[in-house]
Design an enzyme around this catalytic site. Structure first.
Site, PDB file in Angstrom:
ATOM      1  N   ASP A  17       0.837  -1.208   0.000  1.00 14.04           N
ATOM      2  CA  ASP A  17       0.000   0.000   0.000  1.00 14.04           C
ATOM      3  C   ASP A  17       0.869   1.254   0.000  1.00 14.04           C
ATOM      4  O   ASP A  17       0.680   2.157  -0.806  1.00 14.04           O
ATOM      5  CB  ASP A  17      -0.904   0.011   1.248  1.00 14.04           C
ATOM      6  CG  ASP A  17      -1.654  -1.290   1.409  1.00 14.04           C
ATOM      7  OD1 ASP A  17      -2.524  -1.561   0.575  1.00 14.04           O
ATOM      8  OD2 ASP A  17      -1.352  -2.053   2.350  1.00 14.04           O
ATOM      9  N   TYR A 193       6.206 -14.468   0.527  1.00  9.57           N
ATOM     10  CA  TYR A 193       5.580 -14.789   1.809  1.00  9.57           C
ATOM     11  C   TYR A 193       6.076 -16.171   2.224  1.00  9.57           C
ATOM     12  O   TYR A 193       6.790 -16.838   1.471  1.00  9.57           O
ATOM     13  CB  TYR A 193       4.049 -14.787   1.666  1.00  9.57           C
ATOM     14  CG  TYR A 193       3.507 -13.521   1.008  1.00  9.57           C
ATOM     15  CD1 TYR A 193       3.572 -12.304   1.673  1.00  9.57           C
ATOM     16  CD2 TYR A 193       2.957 -13.549  -0.273  1.00  9.57           C
ATOM     17  CE1 TYR A 193       3.087 -11.137   1.074  1.00  9.57           C
ATOM     18  CE2 TYR A 193       2.467 -12.392  -0.873  1.00  9.57           C
ATOM     19  CZ  TYR A 193       2.546 -11.186  -0.197  1.00  9.57           C
ATOM     20  OH  TYR A 193       2.084 -10.044  -0.789  1.00  9.57           O
ATOM     21  N   ARG A 271       6.531 -10.599  -5.009  1.00  7.67           N
ATOM     22  CA  ARG A 271       5.241 -10.915  -4.398  1.00  7.67           C
ATOM     23  C   ARG A 271       4.298  -9.720  -4.508  1.00  7.67           C
ATOM     24  O   ARG A 271       4.680  -8.651  -5.017  1.00  7.67           O
ATOM     25  CB  ARG A 271       5.463 -11.291  -2.932  1.00  7.67           C
ATOM     26  CG  ARG A 271       5.801 -10.101  -2.062  1.00  7.67           C
ATOM     27  CD  ARG A 271       6.090 -10.499  -0.625  1.00  7.67           C
ATOM     28  NE  ARG A 271       5.890  -9.379   0.265  1.00  7.67           N
ATOM     29  CZ  ARG A 271       6.282  -9.337   1.520  1.00  7.67           C
ATOM     30  NH1 ARG A 271       6.921 -10.371   2.053  1.00  7.67           N
ATOM     31  NH2 ARG A 271       6.038  -8.282   2.282  1.00  7.67           N
ATOM     32  N   GLY A 272       3.077  -9.862  -3.999  1.00  8.54           N
ATOM     33  CA  GLY A 272       2.150  -8.746  -3.845  1.00  8.54           C
ATOM     34  C   GLY A 272       1.856  -8.020  -5.135  1.00  8.54           C
ATOM     35  O   GLY A 272       1.434  -8.619  -6.132  1.00  8.54           O
ATOM     36  N   GLU A 273       2.107  -6.726  -5.132  1.00  5.46           N
ATOM     37  CA  GLU A 273       1.739  -5.912  -6.291  1.00  5.46           C
ATOM     38  C   GLU A 273       2.911  -5.085  -6.816  1.00  5.46           C
ATOM     39  O   GLU A 273       3.267  -5.154  -7.989  1.00  5.46           O
ATOM     40  CB  GLU A 273       0.575  -4.990  -5.888  1.00  5.46           C
ATOM     41  CG  GLU A 273       0.154  -4.067  -6.997  1.00  5.46           C
ATOM     42  CD  GLU A 273      -1.243  -3.505  -6.816  1.00  5.46           C
ATOM     43  OE1 GLU A 273      -2.111  -4.166  -6.205  1.00  5.46           O
ATOM     44  OE2 GLU A 273      -1.482  -2.382  -7.302  1.00  5.46           O
ATOM     45  N   ASP A 274       3.528  -4.317  -5.939  1.00  4.18           N
ATOM     46  CA  ASP A 274       4.524  -3.374  -6.442  1.00  4.18           C
ATOM     47  C   ASP A 274       5.809  -4.062  -6.894  1.00  4.18           C
ATOM     48  O   ASP A 274       6.341  -3.763  -7.966  1.00  4.18           O
ATOM     49  CB  ASP A 274       4.834  -2.318  -5.368  1.00  4.18           C
ATOM     50  CG  ASP A 274       5.647  -1.177  -5.953  1.00  4.18           C
ATOM     51  OD1 ASP A 274       5.215  -0.606  -6.975  1.00  4.18           O
ATOM     52  OD2 ASP A 274       6.728  -0.882  -5.436  1.00  4.18           O
TER      53      ASP A 274
HETATM   54  O1  TRH Z   1       4.672  -6.102   0.768  1.00  2.00           O
HETATM   55  P1  TRH Z   1       3.740  -6.746  -0.193  1.00  2.00           P
HETATM   56  O2  TRH Z   1       3.419  -8.126   0.086  1.00  2.00           O
HETATM   57  O3  TRH Z   1       2.424  -5.894  -0.274  1.00  2.00           O
HETATM   58  C1  TRH Z   1       1.155  -6.461  -0.378  1.00  2.00           C
HETATM   59  C2  TRH Z   1       0.563  -6.337  -1.731  1.00  2.00           C
HETATM   60  O4  TRH Z   1       0.618  -5.030  -2.221  1.00  2.00           O
HETATM   61  C3  TRH Z   1      -0.875  -6.799  -1.685  1.00  2.00           C
HETATM   62  O5  TRH Z   1      -1.480  -6.634  -2.937  1.00  2.00           O
HETATM   63  C4  TRH Z   1      -1.609  -5.995  -0.643  1.00  2.00           C
HETATM   64  O6  TRH Z   1      -2.913  -6.352  -0.572  1.00  2.00           O
HETATM   65  C5  TRH Z   1      -0.929  -6.200   0.663  1.00  2.00           C
HETATM   66  O7  TRH Z   1       0.412  -5.779   0.579  1.00  2.00           O
HETATM   67  C6  TRH Z   1      -1.616  -5.445   1.746  1.00  2.00           C
HETATM   68  O8  TRH Z   1       4.389  -6.697  -1.662  1.00  2.00           O
HETATM   69  P2  TRH Z   1       4.623  -5.501  -2.672  1.00  2.00           P
HETATM   70  O9  TRH Z   1       3.345  -5.006  -3.217  1.00  2.00           O
HETATM   71  O10 TRH Z   1       5.593  -5.981  -3.619  1.00  2.00           O
HETATM   72  O11 TRH Z   1       5.278  -4.342  -1.822  1.00  2.00           O
HETATM   73  C7  TRH Z   1       6.595  -4.397  -1.363  1.00  2.00           C
HETATM   74  C8  TRH Z   1       7.230  -3.025  -1.416  1.00  2.00           C
HETATM   75  O12 TRH Z   1       8.467  -3.059  -0.726  1.00  2.00           O
HETATM   76  C9  TRH Z   1       7.555  -2.582  -2.833  1.00  2.00           C
HETATM   77  O13 TRH Z   1       7.300  -1.205  -2.968  1.00  2.00           O
HETATM   78  C10 TRH Z   1       9.052  -2.813  -2.951  1.00  2.00           C
HETATM   79  C11 TRH Z   1       9.495  -2.534  -1.551  1.00  2.00           C
HETATM   80  N1  TRH Z   1      10.775  -3.129  -1.143  1.00  2.00           N
HETATM   81  C12 TRH Z   1      11.801  -2.271  -0.806  1.00  2.00           C
HETATM   82  O14 TRH Z   1      11.655  -1.044  -0.894  1.00  2.00           O
HETATM   83  N2  TRH Z   1      12.976  -2.819  -0.383  1.00  2.00           N
HETATM   84  C13 TRH Z   1      13.181  -4.165  -0.304  1.00  2.00           C
HETATM   85  O15 TRH Z   1      14.277  -4.586   0.111  1.00  2.00           O
HETATM   86  C14 TRH Z   1      12.110  -5.020  -0.680  1.00  2.00           C
HETATM   87  C15 TRH Z   1      12.304  -6.508  -0.608  1.00  2.00           C
HETATM   88  C16 TRH Z   1      10.919  -4.473  -1.079  1.00  2.00           C
END
Ligand code: TRH
Length: 377
Positions: A17, A193, A271-274
């Site tokens: 988010d 995860y 994983r997730g979205e971003d």
């Molecule tokens: O953290 P997430 O699992 O987020 C999830 C999803 O967005 C999901 O759709 C949502 O419903 C839930 O949260 C609540 O995965 P995501 O989306 O990849 O977000 C991780 C963020 O962390 C992304 O912006 C990249 C960042 N990141 C870093 O900045 N540094 C790091 O070392 C890593 C591993 C990730």
């Protein structure tokens, strides 16, 4: 006149988010000259991907964005010209009143979760609920024409291309993380995860003649990694070898550094979205651990994306990558499909580049939002 935007983000769990809204806020400021306030209810999560955040401040400026703690007692504040509720978060009622009281009614949008499902095209841009006379609209990110597109900074693909052609820059970046790339080894990043399938994947890599070097940023999957290694716990800096597999734990890095990590690797598990979108911009083969939802609705999203993504692949490459993604998301044995993916690596690598170029030819999400606002006016 500068258009004022308010973006609201509640951190449900994890980092997606805040990851998405922070990226969007920065891009609106840097590329569209907007004045952006980002309201966040959990600065500690934000701090992980942007260590410059001072969690004690109610208000601070970061990279041209006014970052505001979402307070329990909502202050009297004027509503902006454009209001984004990220991922259906509920706006403070006092703020909704402020929207309704404005002389010029603001544009109010819900920025939805990303999905490759076809229905998204039909729903993108449609009116949603109303608060008094203020109409809310659905804004859906997506991969196909007729959706809101994907977040992508204007210079992203060029910066990525230059970095991937600059061995010295990659070496120095990895060196800064304490990573020395072993000659001939596949470099893999792993952000996921908890996953019961991990042991079979690691086993397959450990017994492979081609060495693999897996980089694991601190996070939820570390418990499974530690169990497979047979160690008590894992912290950044830990490095273990088992057969042909080297496992190295990295710190959680700032968002821009994470991009570069993805650009360095031959294969990225995300994983997730971003991170899922950023891995696509890396132009390298990827493995997606989708965020689990009730009644397994996430599996439909997974299949919808696979249907789009695998178009144009040979039957064997399609089977290999789809099989691996399904195994991973079901926590099943990965060995067979991992071997198949390795055998198809060249085709999958070319395909990842082509997919990235195709997606990169579409309007990015921030530009699409700005256009939506202009058309709405
Ligand atoms: O953290 P997430 O699992 O987020 C999830 C999803 O967005 C999901 O759709 C949502 O419903 C839930 O949260 C609540 O995965 P995501 O989306 O990849 O977000 C991780 C963020 O962390 C992304 O912006 C990249 C960042 N990141 C870093 O900045 N540094 C790091 O070392 C890593 C591993 C990730």
């Amino acid at each position: 006149m500068t258009v004022r935007w308010d973006i609201f983000c509640t951190v449900v769990d994890n980092f997606g988010d805040i990851g998405v809204t922070w990226r969007l806020a920065r891009q609106l400021v840097a590329e569209h000259q907007c004045a952006v306030r980002l309201w966040v209810d959990d600065l500690r999560a934000f701090e992980r991907l942007c260590p410059d955040i001072d969690v004690s401040l109610r208000e601070q400026w970061q990279q041209g964005v006014q970052v505001c703690q979402w307070p329990k007692d909502w202050p009297a504040t004027e509503a902006a010209d454009v209001v984004i509720a990220a991922f259906a978060c509920q706006l403070p009622s006092a703020y909704m009143d402020a929207m309704a009281e404005r002389e010029v009614t603001p544009l109010w949008m819900n920025l939805d979760y990303l999905s490759a499902e076809d229905w998204v095209i039909g729903c993108h841009g449609l009116p949603s609920v109303k608060y008094k006379h203020v109409q809310k609209y659905f804004f859906f990110p997506g991969f196909q024409a007729g959706t809101g597109g994907l977040l992508r900074e204007a210079d992203l693909l060029e910066r990525r291309r230059q970095f991937q052609h600059d061995d010295a820059a990659q070496k120095s970046f990895l060196h800064g993380l304490g990573v020395v790339r072993e000659p001939g080894a596949r470099l893999i990043s792993l952000f996921a995860y908890e996953n019961a399938g991990l042991a079979s994947w690691f086993e397959a890599m450990a017994t492979d003649v081609c060495p693999s070097h897996v980089l694991v940023p601190e996070g939820r999957v570390l418990g499974d990694v530690a169990r497979w290694l047979g160690v008590d716990g894992l912290a950044p800096g830990a490095l273990h070898r088992r057969g042909g597999l080297t496992v190295q734990v990295l710190p959680f890095v700032r968002q821009d550094e994470y991009d570069r990590l993805l650009w360095c690797c031959d294969f990225n598990a995300v994983r997730g979205e971003d991170s899922f979108v950023r891995a696509q911009w890396a132009g390298r083969p990827l493995l997606w651990h989708i965020y689990q939802q009730e009644e397994d609705v996430h599996l439909e999203k997974l299949e919808a994306f696979l249907r789009l993504y695998t178009q144009g692949l040979s039957e064997s490459a399609e089977k290999a990558i789809s099989g691996l993604w399904r195994d991973w998301n079901a926590g099943q044995d990965m060995a067979e499909h991992w071997k198949a993916v390795c055998a198809e690596h060249l085709e999958l690598a070319e395909h990842a580049q082509a997919w990235c170029l195709e997606q990169g030819s579409r309007a990015d999400l921030a530009t699409a939002l700005v256009k939506f606002y202009r058309n709405w006016l």
